[in-house]
Scaffold this motif. Structure first.
Motif, PDB file in Angstrom:
ATOM      1  N   TYR A  38      70.803  80.690 -28.718  1.00 34.67           N
ATOM      2  CA  TYR A  38      70.879  80.356 -27.303  1.00 34.67           C
ATOM      3  C   TYR A  38      70.626  78.877 -27.109  1.00 34.67           C
ATOM      4  O   TYR A  38      69.528  78.381 -27.342  1.00 34.67           O
ATOM      5  CB  TYR A  38      69.855  81.169 -26.499  1.00 34.67           C
ATOM      6  CG  TYR A  38      70.144  82.643 -26.518  1.00 34.67           C
ATOM      7  CD1 TYR A  38      71.229  83.157 -25.817  1.00 34.67           C
ATOM      8  CD2 TYR A  38      69.372  83.521 -27.254  1.00 34.67           C
ATOM      9  CE1 TYR A  38      71.511  84.499 -25.840  1.00 34.67           C
ATOM     10  CE2 TYR A  38      69.647  84.870 -27.287  1.00 34.67           C
ATOM     11  CZ  TYR A  38      70.723  85.352 -26.566  1.00 34.67           C
ATOM     12  OH  TYR A  38      71.003  86.694 -26.587  1.00 34.67           O
ATOM     13  N   ASN A  39      71.679  78.159 -26.710  1.00 38.08           N
ATOM     14  CA  ASN A  39      71.571  76.748 -26.343  1.00 38.08           C
ATOM     15  C   ASN A  39      72.145  76.602 -24.950  1.00 38.08           C
ATOM     16  O   ASN A  39      73.268  77.018 -24.697  1.00 38.08           O
ATOM     17  CB  ASN A  39      72.350  75.850 -27.307  1.00 38.08           C
ATOM     18  CG  ASN A  39      71.669  75.724 -28.654  1.00 38.08           C
ATOM     19  OD1 ASN A  39      70.470  75.931 -28.771  1.00 38.08           O
ATOM     20  ND2 ASN A  39      72.433  75.389 -29.673  1.00 38.08           N
ATOM     21  N   ALA A  40      71.374  75.999 -24.072  1.00 42.40           N
ATOM     22  CA  ALA A  40      71.825  75.839 -22.690  1.00 42.40           C
ATOM     23  C   ALA A  40      72.865  74.725 -22.575  1.00 42.40           C
ATOM     24  O   ALA A  40      73.760  74.788 -21.745  1.00 42.40           O
ATOM     25  CB  ALA A  40      70.637  75.543 -21.783  1.00 42.40           C
ATOM     26  N   GLU A  41      72.750  73.708 -23.423  1.00 43.83           N
ATOM     27  CA  GLU A  41      73.659  72.569 -23.325  1.00 43.83           C
ATOM     28  C   GLU A  41      74.678  72.603 -24.458  1.00 43.83           C
ATOM     29  O   GLU A  41      74.436  73.172 -25.504  1.00 43.83           O
ATOM     30  CB  GLU A  41      72.869  71.250 -23.409  1.00 43.83           C
ATOM     31  CG  GLU A  41      71.797  71.112 -22.345  1.00 43.83           C
ATOM     32  CD  GLU A  41      70.399  71.291 -22.926  1.00 43.83           C
ATOM     33  OE1 GLU A  41      70.229  71.117 -24.133  1.00 43.83           O
ATOM     34  OE2 GLU A  41      69.499  71.615 -22.161  1.00 43.83           O
ATOM     35  N   ASP A  42      75.830  71.930 -24.222  1.00 44.71           N
ATOM     36  CA  ASP A  42      76.836  71.814 -25.273  1.00 44.71           C
ATOM     37  C   ASP A  42      76.359  70.898 -26.388  1.00 44.71           C
ATOM     38  O   ASP A  42      76.639  71.119 -27.551  1.00 44.71           O
ATOM     39  CB  ASP A  42      78.148  71.287 -24.704  1.00 44.71           C
ATOM     40  CG  ASP A  42      78.827  72.322 -23.806  1.00 44.71           C
ATOM     41  OD1 ASP A  42      78.558  73.525 -23.988  1.00 44.71           O
ATOM     42  OD2 ASP A  42      79.600  71.921 -22.928  1.00 44.71           O
ATOM     43  N   THR A 182      77.638  79.750 -35.349  1.00 45.37           N
ATOM     44  CA  THR A 182      77.659  78.286 -35.357  1.00 45.37           C
ATOM     45  C   THR A 182      76.935  77.774 -34.122  1.00 45.37           C
ATOM     46  O   THR A 182      77.144  78.283 -33.014  1.00 45.37           O
ATOM     47  CB  THR A 182      79.110  77.756 -35.378  1.00 45.37           C
ATOM     48  OG1 THR A 182      79.754  78.283 -36.546  1.00 45.37           O
ATOM     49  CG2 THR A 182      79.142  76.243 -35.419  1.00 45.37           C
ATOM     50  N   THR A 183      76.082  76.777 -34.316  1.00 46.52           N
ATOM     51  CA  THR A 183      75.313  76.216 -33.218  1.00 46.52           C
ATOM     52  C   THR A 183      76.162  75.236 -32.421  1.00 46.52           C
ATOM     53  O   THR A 183      77.246  74.832 -32.857  1.00 46.52           O
ATOM     54  CB  THR A 183      74.070  75.453 -33.734  1.00 46.52           C
ATOM     55  OG1 THR A 183      74.506  74.294 -34.458  1.00 46.52           O
ATOM     56  CG2 THR A 183      73.216  76.322 -34.622  1.00 46.52           C
ATOM     57  N   ASN A 184      75.656  74.843 -31.266  1.00 49.49           N
ATOM     58  CA  ASN A 184      76.232  73.721 -30.544  1.00 49.49           C
ATOM     59  C   ASN A 184      75.942  72.464 -31.329  1.00 49.49           C
ATOM     60  O   ASN A 184      75.223  72.477 -32.335  1.00 49.49           O
ATOM     61  CB  ASN A 184      75.604  73.615 -29.152  1.00 49.49           C
ATOM     62  CG  ASN A 184      76.010  74.771 -28.253  1.00 49.49           C
ATOM     63  OD1 ASN A 184      76.960  75.490 -28.522  1.00 49.49           O
ATOM     64  ND2 ASN A 184      75.287  74.953 -27.171  1.00 49.49           N
TER      65      ASN A 184
END
Length: 189
Positions: A38-42, A182-184
């Motif tokens: 969970y990442n809120a930003e790109d 895959t992460t942001n």
């Protein structure tokens, strides 16, 4: 008098049966279903010291409780306690591999970053090597759970300022299933 005693006995017997019929232990077959980050930003801007990835492991819990299994117990001392559920694990973790889309600290894109990364279960004072996630017998204190809800991944080395990368995290299980996420993008200031 005998009638009242009989009714009292029957009342408590029925109460006991109701409590245990509402409170049976279940057996679940647990299998890894997917990975999430969970990442809120790109693009996440952070320092090397504050960098972490929260990897959430999502499981499928299939109720495999036998219809003939009996959990009725007439011990009145246990009338208000429920038995614990049982969990059977359909597979074990056999590999956790972390790669990046760019070169990080001399490790080429697509090569394993496991040597420079560590993981933890929310205890940043006791970081564990990546192979301890899937091979807990290689160290003395087995503190990993069989089905952790999430782990935190951190770098064990300082990452050069200005580095920009995305991580690919892959977990393999003993039933030959592979899960990947895959992460942001991360930017190290």
């Amino acid at each position: 008098m005998l009638k009242k005693i009989t009714y009292s006995f029957l009342f408590f017997l029925v109460l006991q049966l109701v409590l245990f019929s509402c409170c049976k232990a279940k057996t679940f077959l647990v299998n890894l279903q997917s990975l999430q980050i969970y990442n809120a930003e790109d693009i996440v801007v952070t320092t090397s010291e504050d960098f972490y990835v929260n990897l959430n492991l999502i499981y499928d819990y299939q109720d495999i409780t036998s219809a003939t299994q009996s959990n009725i117990n007439f011990n009145t001392a246990l009338a208000t306690t429920c038995p614990d559920n049982n969990y059977e694990y359909g597979s074990e973790f056999t590999n956790l591999n972390i790669t990046a889309n760019t070169t990080i600290n001399g490790i080429a894109a697509g090569e394993s970053l496991n040597d420079i990364m560590r993981f933890t279960f929310y205890d940043f004072e006791n970081l564990l090597e990546i192979n301890q996630f899937y091979n807990p017998e290689t160290y003395q204190a087995n503190i990993t759970s069989k089905a952790p809800d999430s782990i935190l991944l951190v770098f064990n080395e300082t990452i050069a300022s200005g580095s920009e990368f995305a991580l690919n995290i892959t977990i393999e299980t003993s039933n030959e299933a592979t899960f990947s996420v895959t992460t942001n993008n991360y930017v190290i200031e």
